[in-house]
Design an enzyme around this catalytic site. Structure first.
Site, PDB file in Angstrom:
ATOM      1  N   HIS A 207      -4.855  14.648  -8.683  1.00  0.00           N
ATOM      2  CA  HIS A 207      -4.942  12.977  -9.131  1.00  0.00           C
ATOM      3  C   HIS A 207      -4.073  12.658 -10.305  1.00  0.00           C
ATOM      4  O   HIS A 207      -3.450  11.370 -10.516  1.00  0.00           O
ATOM      5  CB  HIS A 207      -6.413  12.735  -9.466  1.00  0.00           C
ATOM      6  CG  HIS A 207      -7.117  12.916  -8.373  1.00  0.00           C
ATOM      7  ND1 HIS A 207      -7.484  11.660  -7.692  1.00  0.00           N
ATOM      8  CD2 HIS A 207      -8.136  13.939  -7.661  1.00  0.00           C
ATOM      9  CE1 HIS A 207      -8.153  11.941  -6.652  1.00  0.00           C
ATOM     10  NE2 HIS A 207      -8.787  13.338  -6.812  1.00  0.00           N
TER      11      HIS A 207
ATOM     12  N   ASN B 272      -2.830  12.837  -3.556  1.00  0.00           N
ATOM     13  CA  ASN B 272      -3.859  13.414  -4.394  1.00  0.00           C
ATOM     14  C   ASN B 272      -4.423  14.651  -4.047  1.00  0.00           C
ATOM     15  O   ASN B 272      -4.562  15.567  -4.864  1.00  0.00           O
ATOM     16  CB  ASN B 272      -4.972  12.153  -4.501  1.00  0.00           C
ATOM     17  CG  ASN B 272      -4.723  11.119  -5.321  1.00  0.00           C
ATOM     18  OD1 ASN B 272      -3.941  11.407  -6.313  1.00  0.00           O
ATOM     19  ND2 ASN B 272      -5.375   9.956  -4.845  1.00  0.00           N
TER      20      ASN B 272
ATOM     21  N   ASP C 259       0.772  -1.118   0.060  1.00  0.00           N
ATOM     22  CA  ASP C 259      -0.109  -0.015  -0.121  1.00  0.00           C
ATOM     23  C   ASP C 259       0.769   1.318  -0.201  1.00  0.00           C
ATOM     24  O   ASP C 259       1.710   1.373   0.837  1.00  0.00           O
ATOM     25  CB  ASP C 259      -0.828  -0.042   1.385  1.00  0.00           C
ATOM     26  CG  ASP C 259      -1.907   1.213   0.980  1.00  0.00           C
ATOM     27  OD1 ASP C 259      -2.914   0.805   0.569  1.00  0.00           O
ATOM     28  OD2 ASP C 259      -1.865   2.183   1.953  1.00  0.00           O
TER      29      ASP C 259
ATOM     30  N   ASP D  10      -1.651   9.530 -10.141  1.00  0.00           N
ATOM     31  CA  ASP D  10      -1.548   8.274 -11.205  1.00  0.00           C
ATOM     32  C   ASP D  10      -0.077   8.365 -11.665  1.00  0.00           C
ATOM     33  O   ASP D  10       0.385   6.954 -11.805  1.00  0.00           O
ATOM     34  CB  ASP D  10      -2.285   9.050 -12.536  1.00  0.00           C
ATOM     35  CG  ASP D  10      -3.939   8.803 -12.049  1.00  0.00           C
ATOM     36  OD1 ASP D  10      -4.076   8.160 -11.180  1.00  0.00           O
ATOM     37  OD2 ASP D  10      -4.751   9.473 -13.043  1.00  0.00           O
TER      38      ASP D  10
ATOM     39  N   GLU E   3      -4.495   2.398  -4.313  1.00  0.00           N
ATOM     40  CA  GLU E   3      -3.068   2.516  -4.335  1.00  0.00           C
ATOM     41  C   GLU E   3      -2.555   1.305  -3.572  1.00  0.00           C
ATOM     42  O   GLU E   3      -1.473   1.218  -3.384  1.00  0.00           O
ATOM     43  CB  GLU E   3      -2.686   3.607  -3.366  1.00  0.00           C
ATOM     44  CG  GLU E   3      -3.031   3.510  -1.731  1.00  0.00           C
ATOM     45  CD  GLU E   3      -4.598   3.862  -1.684  1.00  0.00           C
ATOM     46  OE1 GLU E   3      -4.789   3.938  -0.342  1.00  0.00           O
ATOM     47  OE2 GLU E   3      -5.440   3.884  -2.476  1.00  0.00           O
TER      48      GLU E   3
END
Length: 358
Positions: free
Chosen positions: A251, A246, A238, A255, A281
């Site tokens: 965002h 974010n 994780d 990514d 994630e």
């Protein structure tokens, strides 16, 4: 002259062999006729002039043709047709009293059709016309057995058969082209299907397996472990504080971070291992054919490599990951294995992050 393909050479050899069969059939037919049918010839005359001498000339023709064929392969077709024409002439001159014997001139034309080359068929047709004129002019017995109608009909018949052979080849080429287009279309559909199937199994952002594909491999891994009593390892990864990334950088940057972490994972695992984006994630790994120390070293390499990356989009800062890893044990259920790995991941997150809990 263009070179012959392996397939064409195979058929050239078959036709040469068929010439020997023709000589054999001719030999047996003559001998049978002499022994069992009314035959107007003395023994010496028959065996020498009808049986042995013509058979020797035919054999010599085929043998010489084969030698030329081997020495000058680019002229294989022409050598084959010339030898076939001479063979037909020799048999016709030997059996001039058989009215239908002139049909042997069709032999080289039929041979040319095998190779689907119209120019070759036209060359063969010209050879047969020359052969017919040669026999007609030089052999009085053959000439006497032909009527005026035959003299006109035989060349016309050869021409019509050549035309028919050409039509067959043209139609064959059309069918071949249609088949090629069909096969090309089928291959394109298969490629599209493979791409769509791969897209359905892969996560487009990270280029790792998606969650559905992970569960398919997870089931296979459980069966593998149960059948062989072999251990494998499940690791859950994780990205720490991903929501903050974010919220702070957007965002699109999130990514980019996901893709870079996935790239590290993909480049670190072995070809036997499975890596998937499990959700958001989080990533899941199935590690096979390894022991605990090696599995731990692999995920530690992933953790350290991710931590060492500096992201320009985040002002040169790095991100960290937390990892929970556990091993499969005989008779363990899929749910129990996943829960144990998830608990370890939860401990890693609660006890400081950027660490591995086993």
């Amino acid at each position: 002259m263009q070179n012959l393909t392996d397939q064409e050479m195979k058929w050239v050899r078959k036709v040469w062999i068929s010439y020997w069969y023709i000589i054999g059939v001719q030999f047996v037919a003559q001998l049978f006729s002499y022994l069992f049918l009314p035959y107007d010839a003395q023994a010496v005359e028959f065996y020498f002039y009808v049986l042995l001498y013509p058979t020797l000339k035919m054999s010599l023709t085929v043998s010489l043709g084969w030698v030329v064929n081997k020495a000058m392969k680019k002229y294989s077709f022409h050598t084959l047709l010339i030898a076939g024409t001479i063979l037909a002439i020799l048999i016709i001159k030997l059996n001039t009293d058989i009215r239908i014997i002139s049909a042997l001139f069709l032999l080289p034309i039929f041979v040319s059709v095998i190779f689907y080359r119209i120019r070759l068929t036209l060359f063969s047709a010209i050879l047969q016309l020359v052969g017919f004129l040669f026999v007609y002019i030089t052999d009085e017995s053959y000439r006497n057995h032909l009527s005026n109608f035959d003299v006109v009909a035989i060349p016309c018949f050869l021409g019509l058969c050549t035309l028919l052979a050409s039509i067959i080849m043209i139609r064959g080429r059309e069918l071949q082209e249609a088949l090629r287009h069909t096969m090309t279309a089928k291959q394109e559909l298969m490629i599209q299907y493979a791409v769509i199937r791969k897209q359905a199994k892969m996560d487009s952002l990270t280029n790792l397996y998606n969650q559905a594909s992970f569960y398919e491999h997870f089931d296979i891994a459980m069966a593998y472990g149960g059948d062989r009593s072999s251990s494998f390892f499940l690791a859950l990864i994780d990205i720490d504080n991903f929501k903050t990334i974010n919220d702070t950088y957007g965002h699109l940057v999130g990514d980019v971070v996901l893709a870079r972490v996935a790239k590290v994972i993909k480049e670190t695992i072995t070809p036997n291992d499975i890596a998937a984006r499990y959700g958001g994630e989080e990533f899941a790994l199935l590690l096979f054919e390894t022991n605990f120390d090696k599995a731990l070293k692999l995920v530690e390499t992933i953790r350290a490599t991710v931590f060492s990356l500096q992201h320009e989009e985040m002002a040169g800062t790095s991100v960290t990951i937390s990892i929970g890893i556990t091993s499969y044990e005989p008779a363990m259920s899929k749910e129990a294995l996943f829960e144990r790995a998830d608990i370890n991941l939860y401990k890693a997150k609660r006890t400081g992050k950027n660490k591995i809990v086993t």
